[in-house]
Design a protein around this motif. Structure first.
Motif, PDB file in Angstrom:
ATOM      1  N   TYR A 354      40.939  31.317  29.880  1.00 29.84           N
ATOM      2  CA  TYR A 354      41.571  32.504  30.665  1.00 29.84           C
ATOM      3  C   TYR A 354      40.601  33.610  30.502  1.00 29.84           C
ATOM      4  CZ  TYR A 354      45.994  34.630  32.497  1.00 29.84           C
ATOM      5  OH  TYR A 354      46.992  35.109  33.110  1.00 29.84           O
ATOM      6  N   CYS A 355      39.779  33.913  31.564  1.00 30.68           N
ATOM      7  CA  CYS A 355      38.619  34.738  31.542  1.00 30.68           C
ATOM      8  C   CYS A 355      38.512  35.918  32.164  1.00 30.68           C
ATOM      9  CB  CYS A 355      37.258  33.911  31.460  1.00 30.68           C
ATOM     10  SG  CYS A 355      37.346  32.531  30.357  1.00 30.68           S
ATOM     11  N   LEU A 356      39.347  35.853  33.572  1.00 30.07           N
ATOM     12  CA  LEU A 356      39.073  37.042  34.530  1.00 30.07           C
ATOM     13  C   LEU A 356      40.610  37.583  34.952  1.00 30.07           C
ATOM     14  CD1 LEU A 356      36.295  35.031  36.659  1.00 30.07           C
ATOM     15  CD2 LEU A 356      35.999  37.045  35.139  1.00 30.07           C
ATOM     16  N   LEU A 357      40.476  38.860  35.109  1.00 32.39           N
ATOM     17  CA  LEU A 357      41.583  39.717  35.530  1.00 32.39           C
ATOM     18  C   LEU A 357      41.466  40.256  36.866  1.00 32.39           C
ATOM     19  CD1 LEU A 357      42.566  41.188  32.089  1.00 32.39           C
ATOM     20  CD2 LEU A 357      42.927  39.152  32.840  1.00 32.39           C
ATOM     21  N   PHE A 358      40.179  40.386  37.238  1.00 30.15           N
ATOM     22  CA  PHE A 358      40.211  40.989  38.631  1.00 30.15           C
ATOM     23  C   PHE A 358      38.719  40.385  39.285  1.00 30.15           C
ATOM     24  CE2 PHE A 358      41.268  43.997  35.326  1.00 30.15           C
ATOM     25  CZ  PHE A 358      42.229  44.786  35.865  1.00 30.15           C
ATOM     26  N   ALA A 359      38.765  40.751  40.732  1.00 34.84           N
ATOM     27  CA  ALA A 359      37.745  40.151  41.450  1.00 34.84           C
ATOM     28  C   ALA A 359      37.378  41.201  42.597  1.00 34.84           C
ATOM     29  CB  ALA A 359      38.178  38.642  42.094  1.00 34.84           C
ATOM     30  N   ARG A 360      36.095  40.991  43.026  1.00 34.83           N
ATOM     31  CA  ARG A 360      35.535  41.862  44.064  1.00 34.83           C
ATOM     32  C   ARG A 360      34.365  41.081  44.688  1.00 34.83           C
ATOM     33  NH1 ARG A 360      30.935  44.727  42.668  1.00 34.83           N
ATOM     34  NH2 ARG A 360      31.525  46.326  44.227  1.00 34.83           N
ATOM     35  N   LYS A 361      34.110  41.131  45.916  1.00 34.98           N
ATOM     36  CA  LYS A 361      34.412  42.402  46.813  1.00 34.98           C
ATOM     37  C   LYS A 361      35.350  42.036  47.921  1.00 34.98           C
ATOM     38  CE  LYS A 361      30.716  45.030  47.952  1.00 34.98           C
ATOM     39  NZ  LYS A 361      29.544  45.282  48.296  1.00 34.98           N
ATOM     40  N   PHE A 362      36.309  42.542  48.165  1.00 38.61           N
ATOM     41  CA  PHE A 362      37.159  42.421  49.180  1.00 38.61           C
ATOM     42  C   PHE A 362      37.138  43.395  50.405  1.00 38.61           C
ATOM     43  CE2 PHE A 362      38.534  39.700  45.867  1.00 38.61           C
ATOM     44  CZ  PHE A 362      38.890  38.381  46.619  1.00 38.61           C
ATOM     45  N   SER A 363      36.904  43.012  51.713  1.00 40.32           N
ATOM     46  CA  SER A 363      36.986  43.803  52.658  1.00 40.32           C
ATOM     47  C   SER A 363      38.384  44.239  53.121  1.00 40.32           C
ATOM     48  CB  SER A 363      35.984  43.034  53.926  1.00 40.32           C
ATOM     49  OG  SER A 363      36.954  42.278  54.695  1.00 40.32           O
ATOM     50  N   PRO A 364      38.679  45.486  53.862  1.00 46.88           N
ATOM     51  CA  PRO A 364      39.976  45.844  54.394  1.00 46.88           C
ATOM     52  C   PRO A 364      40.510  44.785  55.270  1.00 46.88           C
ATOM     53  CG  PRO A 364      38.276  47.560  54.569  1.00 46.88           C
ATOM     54  CD  PRO A 364      37.504  46.418  54.197  1.00 46.88           C
ATOM     55  N   SER A 365      39.814  43.630  55.817  1.00 42.75           N
ATOM     56  CA  SER A 365      40.614  42.865  56.844  1.00 42.75           C
ATOM     57  C   SER A 365      41.306  41.797  55.799  1.00 42.75           C
ATOM     58  CB  SER A 365      39.482  42.112  57.395  1.00 42.75           C
ATOM     59  OG  SER A 365      38.379  41.410  56.948  1.00 42.75           O
ATOM     60  N   ALA A 366      41.086  41.643  54.551  1.00 48.99           N
ATOM     61  CA  ALA A 366      41.520  40.801  53.783  1.00 48.99           C
ATOM     62  C   ALA A 366      42.885  40.986  53.064  1.00 48.99           C
ATOM     63  CB  ALA A 366      40.607  40.648  52.371  1.00 48.99           C
ATOM     64  N   LEU A 367      43.343  42.406  53.330  1.00 50.61           N
ATOM     65  CA  LEU A 367      44.440  42.727  52.966  1.00 50.61           C
ATOM     66  C   LEU A 367      45.779  42.084  53.374  1.00 50.61           C
ATOM     67  CD1 LEU A 367      46.221  45.020  51.446  1.00 50.61           C
ATOM     68  CD2 LEU A 367      46.250  46.391  53.616  1.00 50.61           C
ATOM     69  N   ASP A 368      46.017  41.835  54.714  1.00 49.56           N
ATOM     70  CA  ASP A 368      46.996  41.001  55.190  1.00 49.56           C
ATOM     71  C   ASP A 368      47.252  39.669  54.397  1.00 49.56           C
ATOM     72  OD1 ASP A 368      47.848  43.213  56.682  1.00 49.56           O
ATOM     73  OD2 ASP A 368      47.039  42.459  58.690  1.00 49.56           O
ATOM     74  N   PRO A 369      46.156  38.667  54.423  1.00 47.68           N
ATOM     75  CA  PRO A 369      46.378  37.310  53.714  1.00 47.68           C
ATOM     76  C   PRO A 369      46.743  37.588  52.301  1.00 47.68           C
ATOM     77  CG  PRO A 369      44.139  37.708  54.408  1.00 47.68           C
ATOM     78  CD  PRO A 369      44.909  38.782  55.164  1.00 47.68           C
ATOM     79  N   LEU A 370      46.012  38.662  51.680  1.00 43.96           N
ATOM     80  CA  LEU A 370      46.303  39.047  50.153  1.00 43.96           C
ATOM     81  C   LEU A 370      47.549  39.290  49.970  1.00 43.96           C
ATOM     82  CD1 LEU A 370      43.341  40.893  49.183  1.00 43.96           C
ATOM     83  CD2 LEU A 370      43.853  38.730  48.232  1.00 43.96           C
ATOM     84  N   LEU A 371      48.329  39.915  50.806  1.00 42.95           N
ATOM     85  CA  LEU A 371      49.777  40.376  50.694  1.00 42.95           C
ATOM     86  C   LEU A 371      50.507  39.130  50.934  1.00 42.95           C
ATOM     87  CD1 LEU A 371      49.885  43.938  52.439  1.00 42.95           C
ATOM     88  CD2 LEU A 371      50.199  43.533  49.942  1.00 42.95           C
ATOM     89  N   LYS A 372      50.245  38.639  51.833  1.00 43.39           N
ATOM     90  CA  LYS A 372      51.044  37.324  52.229  1.00 43.39           C
ATOM     91  C   LYS A 372      50.961  36.373  51.146  1.00 43.39           C
ATOM     92  CE  LYS A 372      51.491  33.525  55.591  1.00 43.39           C
ATOM     93  NZ  LYS A 372      50.824  32.844  56.947  1.00 43.39           N
ATOM     94  N   LEU A 373      49.682  36.006  50.209  1.00 40.48           N
ATOM     95  CA  LEU A 373      49.557  35.022  49.339  1.00 40.48           C
ATOM     96  C   LEU A 373      49.816  35.558  47.934  1.00 40.48           C
ATOM     97  CD1 LEU A 373      46.721  33.235  51.068  1.00 40.48           C
ATOM     98  CD2 LEU A 373      49.310  32.378  51.044  1.00 40.48           C
ATOM     99  N   SER A 374      50.033  36.665  47.849  1.00 38.41           N
ATOM    100  CA  SER A 374      49.745  37.345  46.489  1.00 38.41           C
ATOM    101  C   SER A 374      51.037  37.005  45.286  1.00 38.41           C
ATOM    102  CB  SER A 374      49.886  38.790  46.195  1.00 38.41           C
ATOM    103  OG  SER A 374      51.149  39.326  46.978  1.00 38.41           O
ATOM    104  N   SER A 375      52.172  36.696  45.999  1.00 37.08           N
ATOM    105  CA  SER A 375      53.286  36.238  45.128  1.00 37.08           C
ATOM    106  C   SER A 375      52.996  34.579  44.795  1.00 37.08           C
ATOM    107  CB  SER A 375      54.764  36.395  45.755  1.00 37.08           C
ATOM    108  OG  SER A 375      54.575  35.600  47.167  1.00 37.08           O
TER     109      SER A 375
END
Length: 380
Positions: A354-375
């Motif tokens: 269990y090593c990582l808590l955050f990730a980058r780099k994500f462009s603005p276009s990634a927002l919609d699929p991130l919101l869809k799959l975050s849960s």
């Protein structure tokens, strides 16, 4: 007897009756003076009565002001407005205040300060809004962007009013280091902030808030990437003029996206030993943001560091910058690998995956699929 009437009174037998006229005049003047005195006294009494009625109201408005200024709450209450007129020297001095008594005379809930270093907007803000929801007592937010940028967050947003007084910051330049120190200093003004995380506008959380809070709060170490790179992009950037304050054997490289506790945050903003050397001799080709924090913390507090970062980036595509992920990249497989991928690191002196808590780099276009799959994959 001859009686005549003159302008000045009664003349009897041609003789002026002066004593009588003088007494009348004195009486009139005395009466006039008494009347004036009574009028002045009446006016004073009326004004005193009015003042007596107004004074309690004025005191009731003034006293709480003084009470608030002199109360403990004034020292421990976080600033509702982050805008201030302090320059960096004044801000860093104010942020350097450290209580010497470990036992606190008030209840303190330690918070994580999320420090966003960005040029302008936060295109992934809706994802972060979802991440923060329901944890208002456990975090605070600070944003450093270009002074010319005018944010348009709605009043209901957790990002509304969280911009600090900022200056222009250029990547690879000492100004980017100044911006990060400025973020830390502003966050230190809230005594409840115990842990500090530097993030960019392209970062995303890989787990829900409860998991991240527990992971950071229970760690005995701070997460700063620190390593000795013998190559030209590591030790090759060292300037011998920095010796003996910074020796080449102490020169380190790492990521500017780090997490530190309050003790190390104070050390960073109060540093007057190493910062001047980096400002003078670590010029743009040196990329000061990759060396100042790792080197300074490695020299001062190596026993408090994990030497690893909590933020994942992908350098496999090559180039001077890590890969950026857009809409087409954010798939089930990609997010599953990010959140559950097999890795090995050390947490509180124990090996873990269990090593990582955050990730980058994500462009603005990634927002919609991130919101869809975050849960499904990120837990929120």
């Amino acid at each position: 007897m001859k009686v005549e009437f003159g302008n000045m009174g009664i003349l009897e037998n041609g003789k002026d009756n002066k004593p009588l006229s003088l007494k009348v005049l004195q009486f009139l003047l005395l009466f006039l003076g008494l009347g004036i005195a009574l009028s002045i006294l009446s006016m004073c009494m009326l004004r005193f009565a009015e003042l007596k009625n107004v004074l309690p109201v004025v005191q009731s408005r003034i006293n709480p002001c003084f009470q608030r200024q002199n109360s403990l709450e004034n020292w421990i209450r976080p600033l509702s407005n982050l805008h201030h007129s302090m320059n960096d020297a004044e801000l860093f001095w104010r942020a350097s205040f450290v209580p010497q008594m470990k036992k606190l005379p008030f209840k303190r809930t330690p918070k994580i300060a999320f420090l966003f270093l960005t040029r302008g907007s936060l295109p992934l803000a809706p994802l972060w809004e979802r991440f923060f929801k329901g944890n208002e007592e456990l975090y605070s937010i600070y944003i450093h962007n270009l002074p010319s940028y005018k944010p348009d967050f709605p009043t209901s947003s957790v990002f509304y009013g969280r911009q600090i007084p900022s200056q222009v910051a250029e990547w690879g330049d000492i100004s980017i280091t100044d911006a990060e120190r400025r973020l830390l200093a502003n966050a230190l003004l809230d005594i409840s902030n115990e842990w500090f995380i530097i993030l960019s506008e392209s970062c995303i959380p890989l787990h829900n808030f409860s998991v991240i809070y527990r992971y950071i709060s229970e760690s005995r170490y701070s997460f700063v990437s620190v390593f000795d790179d013998p190559r030209s992009v590591g030790r090759g950037r060292y300037n011998w003029k920095m010796s003996p304050v910074v020796k080449i054997t102490q020169w380190r490289k790492g990521s500017q996206w780090f997490e530190v506790n309050r003790k190390l945050a104070v050390d960073i903003v109060t540093d007057e030993v190493y910062y001047p050397k980096f400002k003078q001799f670590c010029k743009p080709s040196c990329y000061v943001d990759e060396h100042y924090f790792p080197t300074m913390l490695h020299i001062q507090s190596p026993h408090l560091l994990t030497n690893t970062s909590l933020t994942w980036v992908d350098w496999h595509r090559g180039g001077a910058h890590p890969a950026t992920f857009g809409k087409a990249d954010v798939t089930d497989k990609f997010l599953k690998q990010l959140s559950e991928g097999q890795r090995t690191c050390v947490y509180n002196n124990q090996t873990t995956s269990y090593c990582l808590l955050f990730a980058r780099k994500f462009s603005p276009s990634a927002l919609d699929p991130l919101l869809k799959l975050s849960s499904k994959y990120l837990g929120f």
